[in-house]
Design an enzyme around this catalytic site. Structure first.
Site, PDB file in Angstrom:
ATOM      1  N   CYS A  34     -34.149  10.206  -4.905  1.00 19.93           N
ATOM      2  CA  CYS A  34     -34.132  11.483  -3.822  1.00 19.93           C
ATOM      3  C   CYS A  34     -35.535  11.052  -3.217  1.00 19.93           C
ATOM      4  O   CYS A  34     -36.514  10.475  -3.758  1.00 19.93           O
ATOM      5  CB  CYS A  34     -34.322  12.720  -4.398  1.00 19.93           C
ATOM      6  SG  CYS A  34     -35.543  12.956  -5.614  1.00 19.93           S
ATOM      7  N   CYS A  44       0.826  -1.344   0.088  1.00 18.86           N
ATOM      8  CA  CYS A  44       0.144  -0.014  -0.035  1.00 18.86           C
ATOM      9  C   CYS A  44       0.912   1.333   0.012  1.00 18.86           C
ATOM     10  O   CYS A  44       2.036   1.113   0.255  1.00 18.86           O
ATOM     11  CB  CYS A  44      -0.946   0.054   1.240  1.00 18.86           C
ATOM     12  SG  CYS A  44      -0.115   0.231   2.757  1.00 18.86           S
TER      13      CYS A  44
END
Length: 577
Positions: A128, A9
């Site tokens: 929504c 990483c």
């Protein structure tokens, strides 16, 4: 089987070390011999020897930073995202070994990580609370930006008319990335195993490119049954609470609209006509007030609980909502009941452990029963009485308040409706107005809808009054904004607010405050919570009609004239350039 594992990483700290341990343990559980190279900055870094590479049948690389693969030429290699390996590590490792392919000179290993530098197949969902504006505007923004970035994207909209452009199993299977832009809970189990990123419709609409970048960077494989509200982050918990509430509101809205319009139609025959049994007016009142409005609060509570705990929370939520309605606790009691039922059901599901043979009884018997008993008893003995008193006092105050208080409330509601154009503050004011409809308090809803129309109407008027200050594209947007304003879609002003928030938002709030104040001063009442001026087609849905129109026109003029004055020609030229 002999395998070699490499983890890496960017910082060489947390993910690299954690993934190395998890993958090594997973290999042991599979009875595989594994040698591990952990590229770390905090522990000694021992590279794989040539002998270990030669002995390995497969090389598995879990990394989200560059790894030198030239030493693995001629070996079967697989490279995947390190974050993906941290979830269900054993399954990830088995899959990696199966997908590994021969690495030839100069070629790259097969990778599962999503890359923003190549054409990617993306599927998305937008939703929504009202299922009208943000749902479709966010979808359009995602489609346009995705195409501009060179990706293939298909967006499913879950609006007020149901799911459109639905994603097929093949669409999902072929997708490299899933983006969920939703302010309410949507079913996600069909995306199990896919890299998934969640955001809001507002961010997807206003910061589309940034959200694409975040999606590629932060998407993680979705686990079946995973709840977004399970985050340990306090900010995400707050967002989860808002999302649960909006999920309940979105499912309640159709009942409010249908019920309100049915009541309005009953008034066509006279304000008192419904009291005469057997008449059409009485039937319409029974449909609207006796049935649709009676279901409002149970459905609100039920789907708040559903959003929190999935299907096991629905029954306790509905029962709690019915108790809130019957005890007079109103929509506030319904909201409390929904959260009580949802979190009670979720707690029981996670904490109550049963023998495997009885686990199947939890979702259909144990959770509904225990959560319903808990919610019901709390609503009857603790919540019902005090909240009922609060609702009664608030209803009496709103129905009997003087003109000064009415004007002040109208100003507050008007400012809230115009501040964030469909965002949390706007939705809070809207929910307040909708909730009061069940208590036969119609004035706040009238002020809310009138003020909510002003931003989009005002922007349309501004582009007409000061044409020379706006680019051609802005003038075209102004025409669309004006039509959206007539439909009570505040989001029509978002393109203007996104470019020039310091002038647009104050202009909108000034007009919205005036409209809200005038609506309350005139004693305007609105039976239906949506539809804009088209509700005028229903007799008695709005009263008094002429004064209500005066309030809207006054606010529109203030917003339009103010922004037309504040905007400068220099900005128009910059936009054209």
């Amino acid at each position: 089987m002999n395998i070699a594992i490499i983890t890496a990483c960017p910082s060489g700290v947390a993910n690299s070390i954690i993934a190395a341990g998890l993958l090594e343990q997973a290999a042991k559980d599979l009875n595989w011999n594994a040698t591990v190279e952990c590229q770390s900055s905090v522990i000694p870094h021992q590279s794989l020897t040539q002998q270990q590479i030669d002995d390995a049948e497969v090389i598995v690389i879990a990394a989200n930073t560059a790894v030198d693969t030239t030493r693995f030429t001629g070996k079967k290699v697989y490279q995947g995202d390190i974050n993906s390996s941290l979830t269900d590590t054993q399954a990830w490792l088995e899959s990696a070994v199966k997908k590994a392919s021969l690495l030839e000179q100069g070629s790259a290993p097969v990778a599962e990580s999503v890359s923003n530098s190549k054409t990617t197949k993306i599927v998305a969902i937008t939703a929504c609370p009202t299922g009208v504006a943000h749902t479709f505007m966010a979808a359009e923004a995602l489609e346009e930006t995705g195409a501009k970035l060179g990706h293939q994207i298909k967006v499913e909209t879950r609006g007020s008319v149901g799911a459109k452009n639905q994603l097929t199993e093949q669409d999902i299977a072929e997708a490299d990335l899933v983006i969920i832009a939703a302010d309410i809970e949507v079913p996600l189990d069909r995306f199990a195993g896919k890299p998934l990123y969640k955001t809001s419709t507002g961010l997807a609409l206003k910061k589309t490119e940034q959200e694409f970048a975040k999606a590629f960077e932060q998407a993680t494989p979705h686990q079946a049954g995973q709840q977004s509200s399970a985050s340990s982050s306090s900010s995400e918990e707050k967002a989860g609470v808002y999302k649960h509430l909006m999920t309940g509101v979105s499912h309640m809205l159709p009942l409010v609209v249908a019920g309100g319009l049915a009541i309005a139609l009953s008034f066509v025959f006279g304000i008192e006509a419904f009291k005469e049994e057997g008449t059409l007016a009485a039937a319409l009142m029974t449909i609207g007030g006796g049935s649709a409005f009676a279901l409002m609060i149970p459905v609100l509570a039920g789907f708040i609980a559903f959003s929190i705990a999935d299907r096991p929370g629905l029954a306790p939520g509905l029962i709690g909502g019915m108790l809130a309605s019957s005890t007079g606790a109103g929509f506030i009691g319904g909201i409390i009941a929904g959260f009580l039922a949802g979190y009670a059901a979720k707690f029981i599901a996670e904490k109550v452990k049963l023998p495997q043979s009885m686990e199947a009884l939890k979702p259909i018997l144990i959770i509904p029963l225990l959560a319903s008993l808990f919610t019901g008893l709390v609503m009857i003995y603790v919540v019902g009485g005090p909240v009922s008193g609060i609702m009664t006092a608030m209803t009496e105050f709103l129905n009997n308040m003087g003109s000064a208080n009415a004007v002040l409330l109208g100003i507050i509601l008007g400012c809230m409706m115009c501040f964030d154009l469909g965002g949390p503050i706007n939705k809070a004011a809207y929910t307040f107005g909708v909730g009061l409809l069940a208590s036969q308090t119609y004035a706040p809803m009238a002020a809310v809808m009138a003020a909510g129309m002003v931003p989009a109407l005002g922007m349309g008027l501004a582009t007409f009054l000061a044409k020379d200050k706006f680019a051609q594209s802005e003038r075209e947007a102004g025409k669309a904004s004006f039509v959206l304003g007539l439909c009570f879609i505040s989001e029509g002003a978002i393109p203007f607010a996104a470019k020039d928030p310091m002038r647009v938002i104050p202009s909108c709030m000034a007009g919205g405050a005036l409209t809200g104040a005038l609506s309350m001063l005139f004693g305007a009442k609105l039976m239906a919570p949506h539809g804009g001026l088209f509700v005028l087609l229903i007799p008695n849905a709005i009263s008094p009609v002429l004064l209500y129109l005066v309030a809207i026109i006054a606010g529109t003029v203030v917003t339009g004239v103010t922004y037309a004055f504040l905007k400068t020609k220099a900005e128009a030229k910059a936009v054209i350039a």
